[in-house]
Every structure is written in structure tokens, then in C-alpha cells.
Design an enzyme around this catalytic site. Sequence first.
Site, mmCIF file in Angstrom:
data_model
loop_
_atom_site.group_PDB
_atom_site.id
_atom_site.type_symbol
_atom_site.label_atom_id
_atom_site.label_comp_id
_atom_site.label_asym_id
_atom_site.label_seq_id
_atom_site.Cartn_x
_atom_site.Cartn_y
_atom_site.Cartn_z
ATOM 1 N N LYS A 142 -2.812 14.865 -4.259
ATOM 2 C CA LYS A 142 -3.823 14.954 -3.199
ATOM 3 C C LYS A 142 -5.186 15.315 -3.768
ATOM 4 C CE LYS A 142 -0.857 15.524 0.655
ATOM 5 N NZ LYS A 142 -0.946 15.021 1.922
ATOM 6 N N LYS A 172 4.705 6.477 -2.186
ATOM 7 C CA LYS A 172 5.357 6.875 -0.927
ATOM 8 C C LYS A 172 4.558 6.417 0.292
ATOM 9 C CE LYS A 172 4.691 11.094 0.820
ATOM 10 N NZ LYS A 172 4.884 12.243 1.702
ATOM 11 N N LYS A 219 1.304 9.045 6.046
ATOM 12 C CA LYS A 219 0.539 8.874 7.275
ATOM 13 C C LYS A 219 -0.962 9.028 7.082
ATOM 14 C CE LYS A 219 2.531 12.990 9.115
ATOM 15 N NZ LYS A 219 2.443 13.989 8.073
HETATM 16 N N1 AQP Z 1 7.704 8.119 2.943
HETATM 17 C C1 AQP Z 1 8.568 9.040 3.328
HETATM 18 N N2 AQP Z 1 9.884 8.815 3.218
HETATM 19 C C2 AQP Z 1 10.791 9.739 3.628
HETATM 20 N N3 AQP Z 1 10.435 10.934 4.156
HETATM 21 C C3 AQP Z 1 9.129 11.189 4.301
HETATM 22 N N4 AQP Z 1 8.455 12.245 4.792
HETATM 23 C C4 AQP Z 1 7.129 12.010 4.716
HETATM 24 N N5 AQP Z 1 6.908 10.812 4.178
HETATM 25 C C5 AQP Z 1 8.132 10.275 3.894
HETATM 26 C C6 AQP Z 1 9.101 13.432 5.328
HETATM 27 O O1 AQP Z 1 8.512 13.702 6.601
HETATM 28 C C7 AQP Z 1 8.522 15.098 6.813
HETATM 29 C C8 AQP Z 1 7.208 15.560 7.301
HETATM 30 O O2 AQP Z 1 6.266 15.426 6.327
HETATM 31 P P1 AQP Z 1 4.904 16.191 6.474
HETATM 32 O O3 AQP Z 1 4.142 15.654 7.595
HETATM 33 O O4 AQP Z 1 5.112 17.641 6.559
HETATM 34 O O5 AQP Z 1 4.201 15.939 5.123
HETATM 35 P P2 AQP Z 1 4.268 14.823 4.065
HETATM 36 O O6 AQP Z 1 5.571 14.812 3.382
HETATM 37 O O7 AQP Z 1 3.063 15.046 3.187
HETATM 38 O O8 AQP Z 1 4.114 13.515 4.933
HETATM 39 P P3 AQP Z 1 3.034 12.397 4.831
HETATM 40 O O9 AQP Z 1 3.353 11.361 5.860
HETATM 41 O O10 AQP Z 1 2.896 11.916 3.425
HETATM 42 O O11 AQP Z 1 1.716 13.159 5.286
HETATM 43 P P4 AQP Z 1 0.310 13.253 4.584
HETATM 44 O O12 AQP Z 1 -0.123 11.849 4.321
HETATM 45 O O13 AQP Z 1 -0.581 13.958 5.560
HETATM 46 O O14 AQP Z 1 0.505 14.056 3.347
HETATM 47 C C9 AQP Z 1 8.941 15.764 5.499
HETATM 48 O O15 AQP Z 1 10.298 16.150 5.613
HETATM 49 C C10 AQP Z 1 8.777 14.677 4.499
HETATM 50 O O16 AQP Z 1 9.668 14.818 3.421
#
Ligand code: AQP
Length: 333
Positions: free
Chosen positions: A114, A196, A199
Site C-alpha cells: 500500500k 489480488k 476493492k
Molecule cells: N481477492 C480476495 N480474495 C479472497 N479474499 C479476499 N479478501 C479481500 N480480498 C480478497 C478478504 O476479505 C476480507 C475483508 O477484507 P478487508 O476489507 O478487511 O481488507 P482487504 O483484505 O485489504 O480487502 P481489499 O478488498 O483488498 O480492500 P482494500 O483494497 O481497501 O485494501 C478479508 O478477510 C480478506 O482476506
Amino acid sequence: MKRIVSGIKPSGTLTLGNYIGAIKRFVELQRSMPDDEFYLFVADLHAITVPQEASLLRQRTKEVAAMYLAAGLDPLRTILFIQSEVKEHAELGYLLQCSTYIGELERMTQFKDKSKKQEAGLSTALFTYPVLMAADIILYDADYVPVGDDQKQHLELTRDIATRFNNRYGDFFVVPEPLIPETGARIMDLQDPEKKMSKSDESDKGYISLFDPLDVIRKKIKSAVTDSIGIVQYDPSSQSGVANLMNIYSVLTDLSFAQIEEKYKGLGYAMFKSDLAELVASEIGALQNRYQHIIQSGELDQILDSGRDIASRVAYKKLEKCKQKIGLGRKRK
Ligand code: AQP
């Protein structure tokens, strides 16, 4: 009785990755563990580690909560709440920072990734994020934490922090176990299957939003990057795009990779993608219908109020005891 805790941050539109890696999994666990207790929160304090627009943040916070219910979460068996409404999370986060080393946080790959994306104006909270995450979990004495594979390292740190506290002050926090699904633990970007699906990605082409119109979902699947090999087979090292699509297919149908390979033997990618597009559109379509019903009813606020009250009671007690252990404030009689 075991306690399961998990959360999602409202930092963007929820993706198919969040759904498969976390939401769907959580709902399945709830069905398979009828005697256990489920705490689930919307991690808005985590979302503000990067800049958020206030009204959008508030809207997304509700979206995440409603999406959990739309996915089939049983509100009677879940303590569903918003993280910032239970102030003990931030307070325990600070206490745990006092026994977390800078070197440990510097090793976190999510922070490294990040911070590469955003060079100027990085917040301190983005760096200390995993400590707040540890607080979110051990505040409730969670036994299990269902997460996607990307959160594994943060969970290991949580375990280290809890163990360190216990070694210093005597057994106090439960050391949690991660629950990472075998299939679907890491859904990859549709345009760049080496990274990955996320969002907060700048381009929306690589992710499927749970709010995308169904024809957009179909189009995104059909234009997902594959390769020139032309055989539907599970080989992530040389066919990462196809492997990612097979992963999604497998989670949505319960078919094994071998069964999917057999089904599409000699058929190439077009039919496979077209079938997958229908599967995803149908799953998300049903989700969207239930979501509309929930978001329009007043039920969600009642559920979140009750979740906040229950979580606050549990969190307050645990935090007070924790402060006593550390020697903060006056001794309780
Ligand atoms: N691509 C993914 N595949 C499987 N699991 C995923 N998770 C996120 N992306 C994937 C799982 O979703 C849960 C919530 O995640 P989060 O919102 O707390 O943070 P994150 O993992 O950082 O998710 P994002 O979508 O990538 O958010 P941003 O872009 O804001 O950083 C977790 O259980 C995560 O493992």
C-alpha cells in the site's frame, strides 16, 4: 462454545474477492457451527487509514452490513456491529501498540504494497493497522478468525501480540486461529491475475463489484485475461488467469478442479467463460435482490444497535481487566 470474529473495511465497493474469501465463508461457517458464537463488524476505523469521503464512508459502512445479511447471515446468531461504535477497539489498539515492535510492522507485506501505491501523505495508522486488527480480535477472545489468504500475516502478528501479553502479564487473551478456505482464499484481479482482486483498485476492470449490473459482470468475466494455451486446466504457475477463473467456478459450484477440467475438455475457453459468467451473474443477482430488500427496511439499524450494545458490554469488561493487568489507573476494589 467457540467464538468466531471477523470484519471487513468499507474502503470501496465490495468485490467478488471479499464475497468468496470472507462473506460467503462466514455464512457457511455459521451454518456448520450451530453451537458457536459469531461476532462480525464493519471495520470503518480501518477504512480511514487512507483518505475517505465522509458521506461515502457512511454509505459503504451500511452497504457492508447489509451485504452480510443479504448473503444469508443469521441476525439472531450474529453480533453485527460497526467498529467505531465500540470505542474499546481503539483503546485496546493503543495499549497493544505499546508492546508491538516497529520491526514487526515493517515486515507486513500489505503495508509495503500500500505504501508503494501512495508515496506522499501516508498515515501513521496505515502502519499500525495490524495492531488495531489484533485488538479487534483479541478484545473478544476470538477462537477463530475466518479471513482470506491476504490477512494470514496479520493474523500471525495478532497471535504473537496476544502471546507476548500473556507471557508478560499472565494468561489473559485467547490466542486465535485463522480459518483460511482451501479454495477461493485469494481471488485474483481479472486483468492482472498476478495481483489480488481489491476493492480500492483504481481501475474497476479487474474486479467484480457486488453492485455491478449483471451484464457488466458477464462482460468482465468474458474479457478476463487468460492465455494462448487454450486448455481449461488448473496450473497457476503457467495459467494464472485460468486458474483464478477455475477457483471462482469451483467455489460457486462445489466442483473440484479435476471435475471442471473434465467438463471443459476439448472445449476451449469461450464456453467455460460463458458458463462462469452466468454462474457469477446468477449468484450476485440473487444477492442484489436480497440486499435491496434489507437496505430498504428499518431492520438493519435495529440489528446494528443491538450488536453495538452487546459488543460494547463484552469489550468494556475485557478492556477494564486488561488495564488492571497493565497497572493503569487506580486499583479496583
Ligand atoms: N481477492 C480476495 N480474495 C479472497 N479474499 C479476499 N479478501 C479481500 N480480498 C480478497 C478478504 O476479505 C476480507 C475483508 O477484507 P478487508 O476489507 O478487511 O481488507 P482487504 O483484505 O485489504 O480487502 P481489499 O478488498 O483488498 O480492500 P482494500 O483494497 O481497501 O485494501 C478479508 O478477510 C480478506 O482476506
